[in-house]
Design an enzyme around this catalytic site. Sequence first.
Site, mmCIF file in Angstrom:
data_model
loop_
_atom_site.group_PDB
_atom_site.id
_atom_site.type_symbol
_atom_site.label_atom_id
_atom_site.label_comp_id
_atom_site.label_asym_id
_atom_site.label_seq_id
_atom_site.Cartn_x
_atom_site.Cartn_y
_atom_site.Cartn_z
ATOM 1 N N ASP A 130 -9.820 1.007 -5.848
ATOM 2 C CA ASP A 130 -10.524 2.187 -6.339
ATOM 3 C C ASP A 130 -11.263 1.824 -7.624
ATOM 4 O O ASP A 130 -10.652 1.351 -8.585
ATOM 5 C CB ASP A 130 -9.517 3.306 -6.618
ATOM 6 C CG ASP A 130 -10.179 4.663 -6.814
ATOM 7 O OD1 ASP A 130 -11.280 4.707 -7.396
ATOM 8 O OD2 ASP A 130 -9.597 5.677 -6.401
ATOM 9 N N ASP A 177 0.855 -1.184 0.000
ATOM 10 C CA ASP A 177 0.000 0.000 0.000
ATOM 11 C C ASP A 177 0.891 1.234 0.000
ATOM 12 O O ASP A 177 2.111 1.121 0.180
ATOM 13 C CB ASP A 177 -0.937 0.002 1.216
ATOM 14 C CG ASP A 177 -2.265 0.718 0.948
ATOM 15 O OD1 ASP A 177 -2.234 1.817 0.369
ATOM 16 O OD2 ASP A 177 -3.330 0.187 1.316
ATOM 17 N N ASP A 232 4.281 1.126 -5.391
ATOM 18 C CA ASP A 232 3.411 0.684 -6.478
ATOM 19 C C ASP A 232 3.475 -0.831 -6.616
ATOM 20 O O ASP A 232 4.524 -1.400 -6.951
ATOM 21 C CB ASP A 232 3.868 1.357 -7.776
ATOM 22 C CG ASP A 232 2.929 1.109 -8.941
ATOM 23 O OD1 ASP A 232 2.116 0.171 -8.880
ATOM 24 O OD2 ASP A 232 3.021 1.859 -9.932
ATOM 25 N N PHE A 256 -14.288 -0.631 5.444
ATOM 26 C CA PHE A 256 -14.790 -0.064 4.199
ATOM 27 C C PHE A 256 -16.011 -0.840 3.706
ATOM 28 O O PHE A 256 -16.995 -0.260 3.246
ATOM 29 C CB PHE A 256 -13.687 -0.086 3.140
ATOM 30 C CG PHE A 256 -14.096 0.490 1.823
ATOM 31 C CD1 PHE A 256 -13.994 1.845 1.572
ATOM 32 C CD2 PHE A 256 -14.606 -0.324 0.810
ATOM 33 C CE1 PHE A 256 -14.387 2.384 0.355
ATOM 34 C CE2 PHE A 256 -14.992 0.200 -0.404
ATOM 35 C CZ PHE A 256 -14.885 1.559 -0.633
#
Length: 241
Positions: free
Chosen positions: A146, A96, A123, A221
């Site tokens: 995302d 992350d 990345d 989340f």
Amino acid sequence: MFPPGVGPAADPTEGTAPERTIRSFQPRRSRVTHAQRQALLALWPRWGVEIDGRTRLDLDELLDGRPVVLEIGFGMGEATAEMAAADPATGILAADVHTPGQGNLLRLADRAGLDNVRVANGDAILLLREMLPERSLAGLRVFFPDPWPKKRHHKRRLIQPAFVALAASRLAPGATLHCATDWEPYAEWMLEVLDASEDFVNTAPDGGFAPRPANRPLTRFERQGLAKGHRVRDLIFRRLP
């Protein structure tokens, strides 16, 4: 944020010229708590990995010979720590770019006495492409990436044919690629991309979405999405020989 050489680097690729790619993530800047900072200062030298694109990782050495699952994007790390505690024989390399989340996962792992978690900064595509050997992973998890809902941003979605091909090259035969999302259009996109790959087979009996497996904890989340009426979709594909 941290003294030079201490804690995760602001840019692990500084001083190199890695191949440019379209980023599927946006760096998030938020406050690092005292507990998170202390965990990063104390544990990053032992459990942290910089994704610099130069270092070839020896996963056996990194995670003491355990089979290794790569997790891309772990938020604040609660679900990752829970999965690590439930399966101590498996190593988790969690990647992350969110510094508070990195610190929180290290704090949780230390508090629970877990030694099968390593935290990678940077990345994840660069990690896969440049730093991991072929057929070295026992699994890959991509939970709630995302969704980039606007059409002009779809090229930024992580799950793309090129990413799936790269992932396949790093997964051992029989390893699983497990994705989850609460954004229905992205779920359909994922299913279409994965179904088109000749390297994977869908483990769902009907060839569609899989039931949420018991070993995937509900994330913070995910609970927020469920409270808004979102439908969570799991996709579990197995790497073919």
